[in-house]
Scaffold this motif. Sequence first.
Motif, PDB file in Angstrom:
ATOM      1  N   ILE A   1       0.863  -1.190   0.000  1.00  0.00           N
ATOM      2  CA  ILE A   1       0.000   0.000   0.000  1.00  0.00           C
ATOM      3  C   ILE A   1       0.896   1.235   0.000  1.00  0.00           C
ATOM      4  CG2 ILE A   1      -1.734   1.326   1.275  1.00  0.00           C
ATOM      5  CD1 ILE A   1      -2.865  -1.274   0.241  1.00  0.00           C
ATOM      6  N   SER A   2       0.743   2.076  -1.000  1.00  0.00           N
ATOM      7  CA  SER A   2       1.533   3.304  -1.025  1.00  0.00           C
ATOM      8  C   SER A   2       0.883   4.342  -0.118  1.00  0.00           C
ATOM      9  CB  SER A   2       1.634   3.857  -2.445  1.00  0.00           C
ATOM     10  OG  SER A   2       0.412   4.460  -2.826  1.00  0.00           O
ATOM     11  N   LYS A   3       1.686   5.244   0.371  1.00  0.00           N
ATOM     12  CA  LYS A   3       1.157   6.284   1.255  1.00  0.00           C
ATOM     13  C   LYS A   3       0.161   7.183   0.521  1.00  0.00           C
ATOM     14  CE  LYS A   3       4.809   5.961   4.524  1.00  0.00           C
ATOM     15  NZ  LYS A   3       5.781   6.550   5.378  1.00  0.00           N
ATOM     16  N   VAL A   4       0.352   7.358  -0.770  1.00  0.00           N
ATOM     17  CA  VAL A   4      -0.581   8.164  -1.556  1.00  0.00           C
ATOM     18  C   VAL A   4      -1.927   7.451  -1.683  1.00  0.00           C
ATOM     19  CG1 VAL A   4      -1.024   9.130  -3.842  1.00  0.00           C
ATOM     20  CG2 VAL A   4       1.239   9.357  -2.822  1.00  0.00           C
ATOM     21  N   LYS A   5      -1.889   6.166  -2.021  1.00  0.00           N
ATOM     22  CA  LYS A   5      -3.135   5.416  -2.199  1.00  0.00           C
ATOM     23  C   LYS A   5      -3.894   5.221  -0.896  1.00  0.00           C
ATOM     24  CE  LYS A   5      -2.009   2.820  -6.345  1.00  0.00           C
ATOM     25  NZ  LYS A   5      -1.852   1.497  -6.941  1.00  0.00           N
ATOM     26  N   ALA A   6      -3.186   5.217   0.210  1.00  0.00           N
ATOM     27  CA  ALA A   6      -3.838   4.991   1.497  1.00  0.00           C
ATOM     28  C   ALA A   6      -4.743   6.158   1.901  1.00  0.00           C
ATOM     29  CB  ALA A   6      -2.792   4.757   2.580  1.00  0.00           C
ATOM     30  N   ARG A   7      -4.448   7.335   1.390  1.00  0.00           N
ATOM     31  CA  ARG A   7      -5.239   8.542   1.694  1.00  0.00           C
ATOM     32  C   ARG A   7      -5.468   8.708   3.202  1.00  0.00           C
ATOM     33  NH1 ARG A   7     -10.457   8.733  -1.627  1.00  0.00           N
ATOM     34  NH2 ARG A   7     -10.718  10.477  -0.220  1.00  0.00           N
ATOM     35  N   LEU A   8      -4.391   8.647   3.951  1.00  0.00           N
ATOM     36  CA  LEU A   8      -4.464   8.776   5.403  1.00  0.00           C
ATOM     37  C   LEU A   8      -4.370  10.224   5.836  1.00  0.00           C
ATOM     38  CD1 LEU A   8      -1.980   6.049   6.644  1.00  0.00           C
ATOM     39  CD2 LEU A   8      -4.450   5.888   6.437  1.00  0.00           C
ATOM     40  N   ASP A   9      -5.013  10.496   6.939  1.00  0.00           N
ATOM     41  CA  ASP A   9      -4.777  11.763   7.623  1.00  0.00           C
ATOM     42  C   ASP A   9      -3.687  11.591   8.677  1.00  0.00           C
ATOM     43  OD1 ASP A   9      -6.849  13.589   6.479  1.00  0.00           O
ATOM     44  OD2 ASP A   9      -8.154  11.970   7.177  1.00  0.00           O
ATOM     45  N   LEU A  10      -3.584  10.353   9.211  1.00  0.00           N
ATOM     46  CA  LEU A  10      -2.609  10.099  10.262  1.00  0.00           C
ATOM     47  C   LEU A  10      -2.294   8.609  10.333  1.00  0.00           C
ATOM     48  CD1 LEU A  10      -1.060  11.185  12.802  1.00  0.00           C
ATOM     49  CD2 LEU A  10      -3.134  10.677  14.106  1.00  0.00           C
ATOM     50  N   TRP A  11      -1.018   8.305  10.549  1.00  0.00           N
ATOM     51  CA  TRP A  11      -0.611   6.952  10.892  1.00  0.00           C
ATOM     52  C   TRP A  11      -0.218   6.993  12.364  1.00  0.00           C
ATOM     53  CZ3 TRP A  11       4.570   4.319   9.183  1.00  0.00           C
ATOM     54  CH2 TRP A  11       4.631   3.029   9.697  1.00  0.00           C
ATOM     55  N   LEU A  12      -1.073   6.484  13.214  1.00  0.00           N
ATOM     56  CA  LEU A  12      -0.849   6.515  14.655  1.00  0.00           C
ATOM     57  C   LEU A  12      -0.389   5.127  15.102  1.00  0.00           C
ATOM     58  CD1 LEU A  12      -1.042   8.422  17.113  1.00  0.00           C
ATOM     59  CD2 LEU A  12      -3.382   7.611  17.438  1.00  0.00           C
ATOM     60  N   LYS A  13       0.846   4.795  14.732  1.00  0.00           N
ATOM     61  CA  LYS A  13       1.340   3.446  14.993  1.00  0.00           C
ATOM     62  C   LYS A  13       1.463   3.142  16.479  1.00  0.00           C
ATOM     63  CE  LYS A  13       5.898   5.035  13.639  1.00  0.00           C
ATOM     64  NZ  LYS A  13       6.973   4.828  12.692  1.00  0.00           N
ATOM     65  N   GLU A  14       1.619   4.173  17.299  1.00  0.00           N
ATOM     66  CA  GLU A  14       1.763   3.975  18.740  1.00  0.00           C
ATOM     67  C   GLU A  14       0.502   3.413  19.395  1.00  0.00           C
ATOM     68  OE1 GLU A  14       2.124   6.987  17.231  1.00  0.00           O
ATOM     69  OE2 GLU A  14       4.300   7.115  17.116  1.00  0.00           O
ATOM     70  N   ILE A  15      -0.639   3.524  18.724  1.00  0.00           N
ATOM     71  CA  ILE A  15      -1.902   3.043  19.288  1.00  0.00           C
ATOM     72  C   ILE A  15      -2.072   1.535  19.092  1.00  0.00           C
ATOM     73  CG2 ILE A  15      -3.455   3.329  17.306  1.00  0.00           C
ATOM     74  CD1 ILE A  15      -4.283   4.554  20.809  1.00  0.00           C
TER      75      ILE A  15
END
Length: 121
Positions: A34-48
Motif C-alpha cells: 500500500i503506497s502512502k498516496v493510495k492509502a489517503r491517510l490523515d494520520l498513521w498513529l502506529k503507537e496506538i
Amino acid sequence: MGIAIKRIYDDVGDSADNDDGYRVLVDRLWPRGISKVKARLDLWLKEIGPSTELRTWFGHDPERFEEFRARYLQELDGNPAVGELLDICRAHDAVTLLYGAKDPEHNQAVILRDYLAARLS
C-alpha cells in the motif's frame, strides 16, 4: 460523531469513501503493498497499535482473541496515544480506523473502536 473501521487493503485510492472523515491507520507496521498516496491517510498513529510482543503472541488466532482483547485493553489504559486519538474523535464528526488484518472480526481495530466509543459516551 461516528467511529468506523475498514480494512486498508479493501479501501485504497478511489474506493476510499468521502464519508470516512478523518482516516487513521492504527497498525504498528505499514501494510505491505500500500503506497502512502493510495492509502489517503490523515494520520498513521502506529503507537496506538498493540505492542510487538502482544501482536506476535496473538498471531491473528481467533481462539486467542478474548485473551488478546484483555491484554490490549490493559495496554490501551496506559497508552498516551489514546488521548491523541480521543481528541481526534472529538474534533471530527466521522473517524475511520484503518487496519491491515484479514479477519474483520478479530483484530485490534474492533477493540479500539469499542474502547474509544465507551470513553466518548
